[in-house]
Design a protein around this motif. Structure first.
Motif, PDB file in Angstrom:
ATOM      1  N   LEU A   1      36.604  60.712  26.316  1.00 57.53           N
ATOM      2  CA  LEU A   1      37.803  61.376  25.806  1.00 57.53           C
ATOM      3  C   LEU A   1      38.988  60.946  26.656  1.00 57.53           C
ATOM      4  CD1 LEU A   1      36.128  64.872  25.510  1.00 57.53           C
ATOM      5  CD2 LEU A   1      36.696  63.379  23.600  1.00 57.53           C
ATOM      6  N   ASN A   2      40.151  60.944  26.064  1.00 60.94           N
ATOM      7  CA  ASN A   2      41.369  60.455  26.731  1.00 60.94           C
ATOM      8  C   ASN A   2      41.239  58.997  27.160  1.00 60.94           C
ATOM      9  OD1 ASN A   2      42.798  62.842  26.457  1.00 60.94           O
ATOM     10  ND2 ASN A   2      42.356  63.577  28.513  1.00 60.94           N
ATOM     11  N   SER A   3      40.447  58.236  26.454  1.00 58.60           N
ATOM     12  CA  SER A   3      40.335  56.795  26.686  1.00 58.60           C
ATOM     13  C   SER A   3      39.944  56.142  25.368  1.00 58.60           C
ATOM     14  CB  SER A   3      39.287  56.486  27.756  1.00 58.60           C
ATOM     15  OG  SER A   3      39.173  55.086  27.951  1.00 58.60           O
ATOM     16  N   ASP A   4      40.565  55.014  25.071  1.00 60.14           N
ATOM     17  CA  ASP A   4      40.273  54.350  23.801  1.00 60.14           C
ATOM     18  C   ASP A   4      39.077  53.419  23.884  1.00 60.14           C
ATOM     19  OD1 ASP A   4      41.321  52.300  25.286  1.00 60.14           O
ATOM     20  OD2 ASP A   4      43.013  51.876  23.959  1.00 60.14           O
ATOM     21  N   HIS A   5      38.417  53.371  25.060  1.00 59.61           N
ATOM     22  CA  HIS A   5      37.218  52.547  25.196  1.00 59.61           C
ATOM     23  C   HIS A   5      36.385  53.089  26.345  1.00 59.61           C
ATOM     24  CE1 HIS A   5      39.822  50.830  28.295  1.00 59.61           C
ATOM     25  NE2 HIS A   5      38.724  50.343  28.864  1.00 59.61           N
ATOM     26  N   PRO A   6      35.082  52.817  26.351  1.00 64.86           N
ATOM     27  CA  PRO A   6      34.238  53.230  27.477  1.00 64.86           C
ATOM     28  C   PRO A   6      34.660  52.495  28.750  1.00 64.86           C
ATOM     29  CG  PRO A   6      32.904  52.692  25.555  1.00 64.86           C
ATOM     30  CD  PRO A   6      34.294  52.203  25.268  1.00 64.86           C
ATOM     31  N   LEU A   7      34.848  53.223  29.810  1.00 61.11           N
ATOM     32  CA  LEU A   7      35.290  52.625  31.063  1.00 61.11           C
ATOM     33  C   LEU A   7      34.099  52.122  31.872  1.00 61.11           C
ATOM     34  CD1 LEU A   7      38.011  55.209  32.164  1.00 61.11           C
ATOM     35  CD2 LEU A   7      38.361  52.996  31.050  1.00 61.11           C
ATOM     36  N   HIS A   8      34.383  51.175  32.768  1.00 57.25           N
ATOM     37  CA  HIS A   8      33.426  50.692  33.742  1.00 57.25           C
ATOM     38  C   HIS A   8      34.068  50.736  35.118  1.00 57.25           C
ATOM     39  CE1 HIS A   8      30.332  49.421  30.897  1.00 57.25           C
ATOM     40  NE2 HIS A   8      31.314  48.975  30.133  1.00 57.25           N
ATOM     41  N   ILE A   9      33.244  50.918  36.124  1.00 58.23           N
ATOM     42  CA  ILE A   9      33.756  51.058  37.485  1.00 58.23           C
ATOM     43  C   ILE A   9      34.626  49.857  37.883  1.00 58.23           C
ATOM     44  CG2 ILE A   9      33.016  50.949  39.910  1.00 58.23           C
ATOM     45  CD1 ILE A   9      32.927  53.736  38.893  1.00 58.23           C
ATOM     46  N   LYS A  10      34.237  48.658  37.458  1.00 57.29           N
ATOM     47  CA  LYS A  10      34.987  47.474  37.881  1.00 57.29           C
ATOM     48  C   LYS A  10      36.425  47.483  37.378  1.00 57.29           C
ATOM     49  CE  LYS A  10      33.366  44.593  34.010  1.00 57.29           C
ATOM     50  NZ  LYS A  10      32.606  43.370  33.636  1.00 57.29           N
ATOM     51  N   GLU A  11      36.706  48.200  36.277  1.00 58.26           N
ATOM     52  CA  GLU A  11      38.074  48.307  35.788  1.00 58.26           C
ATOM     53  C   GLU A  11      38.967  49.092  36.740  1.00 58.26           C
ATOM     54  OE1 GLU A  11      38.575  49.337  31.528  1.00 58.26           O
ATOM     55  OE2 GLU A  11      36.384  49.447  31.507  1.00 58.26           O
ATOM     56  N   LEU A  12      38.357  49.854  37.633  1.00 61.94           N
ATOM     57  CA  LEU A  12      39.103  50.748  38.512  1.00 61.94           C
ATOM     58  C   LEU A  12      39.353  50.129  39.878  1.00 61.94           C
ATOM     59  CD1 LEU A  12      37.088  53.980  37.622  1.00 61.94           C
ATOM     60  CD2 LEU A  12      39.137  53.098  36.512  1.00 61.94           C
ATOM     61  N   ARG A  13      38.993  48.861  40.059  1.00 63.24           N
ATOM     62  CA  ARG A  13      39.259  48.189  41.334  1.00 63.24           C
ATOM     63  C   ARG A  13      40.765  48.196  41.599  1.00 63.24           C
ATOM     64  NH1 ARG A  13      35.140  45.242  43.682  1.00 63.24           N
ATOM     65  NH2 ARG A  13      36.647  43.975  44.828  1.00 63.24           N
ATOM     66  N   GLY A  14      41.103  48.343  42.861  1.00 63.17           N
ATOM     67  CA  GLY A  14      42.510  48.375  43.235  1.00 63.17           C
ATOM     68  C   GLY A  14      43.098  49.767  43.257  1.00 63.17           C
ATOM     69  N   GLN A  15      42.283  50.774  42.910  1.00 61.57           N
ATOM     70  CA  GLN A  15      42.711  52.164  42.924  1.00 61.57           C
ATOM     71  C   GLN A  15      41.749  52.992  43.772  1.00 61.57           C
ATOM     72  OE1 GLN A  15      45.079  54.100  40.339  1.00 61.57           O
ATOM     73  NE2 GLN A  15      46.122  52.210  40.912  1.00 61.57           N
TER      74      GLN A  15
ATOM     75  N   THR B   1      46.404  47.683  44.086  1.00 62.88           N
ATOM     76  CA  THR B   1      47.143  46.890  43.093  1.00 62.88           C
ATOM     77  C   THR B   1      48.488  47.498  42.738  1.00 62.88           C
ATOM     78  OG1 THR B   1      46.095  48.055  41.259  1.00 62.88           O
ATOM     79  CG2 THR B   1      44.992  46.051  42.067  1.00 62.88           C
ATOM     80  N   HIS B   2      48.651  48.785  42.969  1.00 61.97           N
ATOM     81  CA  HIS B   2      49.877  49.508  42.588  1.00 61.97           C
ATOM     82  C   HIS B   2      50.171  49.371  41.093  1.00 61.97           C
ATOM     83  CE1 HIS B   2      51.121  50.671  46.649  1.00 61.97           C
ATOM     84  NE2 HIS B   2      50.655  49.484  47.031  1.00 61.97           N
ATOM     85  N   GLN B   3      49.125  49.280  40.335  1.00 64.25           N
ATOM     86  CA  GLN B   3      49.268  49.217  38.877  1.00 64.25           C
ATOM     87  C   GLN B   3      48.555  50.420  38.276  1.00 64.25           C
ATOM     88  OE1 GLN B   3      47.742  45.408  37.668  1.00 64.25           O
ATOM     89  NE2 GLN B   3      49.520  44.288  38.417  1.00 64.25           N
ATOM     90  N   PRO B   4      49.296  51.478  38.003  1.00 66.49           N
ATOM     91  CA  PRO B   4      48.657  52.679  37.441  1.00 66.49           C
ATOM     92  C   PRO B   4      47.981  52.371  36.117  1.00 66.49           C
ATOM     93  CG  PRO B   4      51.043  52.814  37.225  1.00 66.49           C
ATOM     94  CD  PRO B   4      50.755  51.625  38.101  1.00 66.49           C
ATOM     95  N   LEU B   5      46.855  53.000  35.898  1.00 65.86           N
ATOM     96  CA  LEU B   5      46.118  52.812  34.661  1.00 65.86           C
ATOM     97  C   LEU B   5      46.629  53.800  33.613  1.00 65.86           C
ATOM     98  CD1 LEU B   5      42.537  52.485  36.197  1.00 65.86           C
ATOM     99  CD2 LEU B   5      44.154  50.654  35.630  1.00 65.86           C
ATOM    100  N   TYR B   6      46.799  53.330  32.412  1.00 64.71           N
ATOM    101  CA  TYR B   6      47.303  54.183  31.337  1.00 64.71           C
ATOM    102  C   TYR B   6      46.194  54.414  30.317  1.00 64.71           C
ATOM    103  CZ  TYR B   6      51.837  53.207  33.363  1.00 64.71           C
ATOM    104  OH  TYR B   6      52.890  53.112  34.245  1.00 64.71           O
ATOM    105  N   PHE B   7      46.097  55.656  29.888  1.00 71.75           N
ATOM    106  CA  PHE B   7      45.014  56.037  28.993  1.00 71.75           C
ATOM    107  C   PHE B   7      45.589  56.721  27.759  1.00 71.75           C
ATOM    108  CE2 PHE B   7      43.425  56.284  33.384  1.00 71.75           C
ATOM    109  CZ  PHE B   7      42.412  55.334  33.327  1.00 71.75           C
ATOM    110  N   THR B   8      44.769  56.776  26.733  1.00 71.08           N
ATOM    111  CA  THR B   8      45.160  57.524  25.538  1.00 71.08           C
ATOM    112  C   THR B   8      44.967  59.014  25.794  1.00 71.08           C
ATOM    113  OG1 THR B   8      42.936  57.323  24.635  1.00 71.08           O
ATOM    114  CG2 THR B   8      44.525  55.621  24.022  1.00 71.08           C
ATOM    115  N   HIS B   9      45.413  59.845  24.870  1.00 70.11           N
ATOM    116  CA  HIS B   9      45.264  61.288  25.022  1.00 70.11           C
ATOM    117  C   HIS B   9      44.761  61.894  23.724  1.00 70.11           C
ATOM    118  CE1 HIS B   9      48.226  60.404  28.255  1.00 70.11           C
ATOM    119  NE2 HIS B   9      47.471  61.253  28.903  1.00 70.11           N
ATOM    120  N   GLU B  10      43.875  62.857  23.851  1.00 75.86           N
ATOM    121  CA  GLU B  10      43.425  63.609  22.689  1.00 75.86           C
ATOM    122  C   GLU B  10      44.603  64.394  22.126  1.00 75.86           C
ATOM    123  OE1 GLU B  10      40.264  63.266  21.522  1.00 75.86           O
ATOM    124  OE2 GLU B  10      40.067  61.800  23.144  1.00 75.86           O
ATOM    125  N   VAL B  11      44.650  64.492  20.816  1.00 74.27           N
ATOM    126  CA  VAL B  11      45.773  65.159  20.150  1.00 74.27           C
ATOM    127  C   VAL B  11      45.238  66.381  19.413  1.00 74.27           C
ATOM    128  CG1 VAL B  11      47.618  64.939  18.455  1.00 74.27           C
ATOM    129  CG2 VAL B  11      47.016  62.986  19.906  1.00 74.27           C
TER     130      VAL B  11
END
Length: 498
Positions: free
Chosen positions: A22-36, A160-170
């Protein structure tokens, strides 16, 4: 460079394939969160401490907008909490804006060796586990602990100083948003609804005509005129003549609404959460910090308050402006006896008879009673413990409920919202017999006969003129159960034209 202080030795387990997000348009993986820096928040949506942690994490996230990511891992306690649609409702109800994954089979819970709700797991920018925290957390202290972590990660060039942006449930648009509690005055043809998701209160006639809206609809804690005052997810409401008392749950306050002058005032609480600040546990009402007051009942110039966060019942003497512990020692559990020695578990609902205060003790799926005489004895009518629940009618020890949240007393009977079973039940306090009154157990929205009607996590309940009024929380409506005809209808709320 000095030897790193914040470098984990264990790789963070990845999120399994096939989980619902939820609040994500795809299943996340830990490697996507590198740099945070990542905080995994293990929670279950029934838990008051998890609700507190969500508010605390919100403050922490705001302090580090481009270097910290929070992901909530929902590992359920109750069967009802395994369903993704139920978690989606909780995400919308609590205003969660970060990703949430449904760990329905507790796989991640086991992978991370979690033992308690809530638990925070800290993962460094290289995807290694660097620490854990069990229980709630003081945001200011956590920010000071996180700051040197991020300074070290910055020095090592890992951020990385690149905040991750996610979708939101409506949420679907409706006049009410997750109504929590309600109360009524039959003689004045008045119904008060805690429109909790809209941070306001609605007054209607018993047939649904809106008379006034109390609160701006924006989160806050401002006093003043009813069109300028603000609340934060209010729950319990009770009327005394032309005065409304409100459990302003997420503000940790008790508010008073004078319906003659149309003014809102804070009458108890400091605005801080008890446990995160040091204050007396009894004394002048404005000097005692409260902890998620969830329901209120009025009797003889006093308020009884279900203090969900401290697992206690408080009593507020209105004329003296003093508050005290009425029942409950504080630790979460189920235990009878003298009121000061008894244990409760997240009390969510209260009801008064001539001789007793009845308590919907949600985390033990129990109904408790407290004598109002000098003995002040606590007795369990139904319910066995924190992990004993189900959906079974019967008598006394045979009965199984699932996170019961609402209760009202009428004509010698207790009517219950068996919230996670999506049913309305009736309890005889003398025989301890429980029978299902309405609802099939399936979540949905359907009127008709008691046997065929559908509810979706009903919470508040009140009675008048042979009818029960129910806050059907996840359906965003109020339902009416006519005890004479055994029919369920949905209250048609008619708002005035703007």
């Amino acid at each position: 460079m000095a030897k790193p202080q914040f470098r984990g030795e264990v790789r963070a387990p990845d999120f399994p394939v096939g989980l619902d997000w939820l609040n994500s348009d795809h299943p996340l993986h830990i490697k996507e969160l590198r740099g945070q820096l990542v905080i995994l928040h293990f929670w279950t949506f029934c838990c008051i401490n998890c609700m507190h942690a969500l508010a605390q994490l919100r403050v922490i996230a705001e302090a580090f907008p481009d270097t910290l990511t929070i992901i909530s891992v929902h590992s359920p306690k109750f069967p009802r909490e395994q369903f993704t649609n139920s978690i989606r409702d909780a995400v919308l109800r609590y205003g969660i804006d970060h990703p949430v994954v449904n760990d329905r089979n507790m796989h991640l819970w086991q992978q991370y060796a979690v033992r308690a709700w809530p638990t925070l797991m800290f993962i460094d920018p290289e995807n290694r586990v660097i620490g854990r925290h069990e229980g709630e957390i003081v945001p200011e202290a956590a920010i000071e602990q996180i700051r040197p972590m991020l300074e070290e990660f910055e020095e090592r060039g890992l951020l990385t100083h690149q905040p991750l942006y996610f979708t939101h449930e409506v949420a679907s648009q409706s006049y009410l948003a997750f109504p929590g509690k309600l109360c009524l005055d039959e003689s004045a043809d008045r119904l008060i609804i805690s429109d909790s998701g809209h941070h306001r209160l609605i007054e209607t006639s018993l047939s649904g005509q809106v008379r006034r809206v109390i609160g701006t609809g924006l989160e806050g804690h401002a006093d003043g005129a009813i069109d300028a005052a603000s609340f934060r997810r209010p729950q319990g409401v009770t009327l005394a003549d032309n005065v409304l008392y409100v459990a302003d749950t997420e503000n940790h306050l008790i508010r008073r609404v004078d319906l003659d002058t149309e003014r809102v005032d804070t009458i108890a609480g400091t605005g801080d959460q008890a446990g995160l600040v040091e204050t007396p546990t009894s004394g002048p009402a404005h000097a005692v910090a409260l902890d998620s007051p969830w329901d209120v009942q009025y009797r003889d110039k006093a308020l009884y308050i279900a203090m969900a966060g401290t697992h206690q019942i408080m009593r507020f003497h209105l004329e003296r402006e003093e508050i005290e512990i009425f029942a409950g020692k504080g630790p979460e559990g189920i235990g009878d006896g003298p009121s000061k020695e008894a244990f409760f578990a997240q009390p969510n609902g209260l009801a008064l008879s001539t001789q007793n205060l009845y308590v919907a003790d949600s985390e033990t799926s129990a109904i408790r009673s407290v004598n109002l005489d000098a003995t002040r004895q606590v007795q369990t009518l139904v319910g066995e413990g924190l992990f004993v629940f189900g959906d079974q009618d019967g008598t006394g020890e045979q009965v199984r409920l699932q996170h019961v949240q609402g209760i009202c007393f009428s004509a010698g009977k207790l009517y219950l919202t068996d919230t996670y079973n999506n049913r309305i039940k009736v309890l005889d306090p003398h025989t301890r017999q429980v029978t299902t009154l309405a609802g099939t157990g399936e979540a949905g929205l359907s009127d008709g006969t008691f046997q065929g009607a559908l509810f979706n996590e009903p919470a508040g309940i009140a009675s008048a003129a042979g009818k029960l009024y129910v806050a059907d929380t996840n359906n965003n409506v109020v339902r009416i159960l006519d005890l004479r005809t055994s029919m369920v209808t949905t209250l048609n709320i008619e708002a005035p034209l703007k």
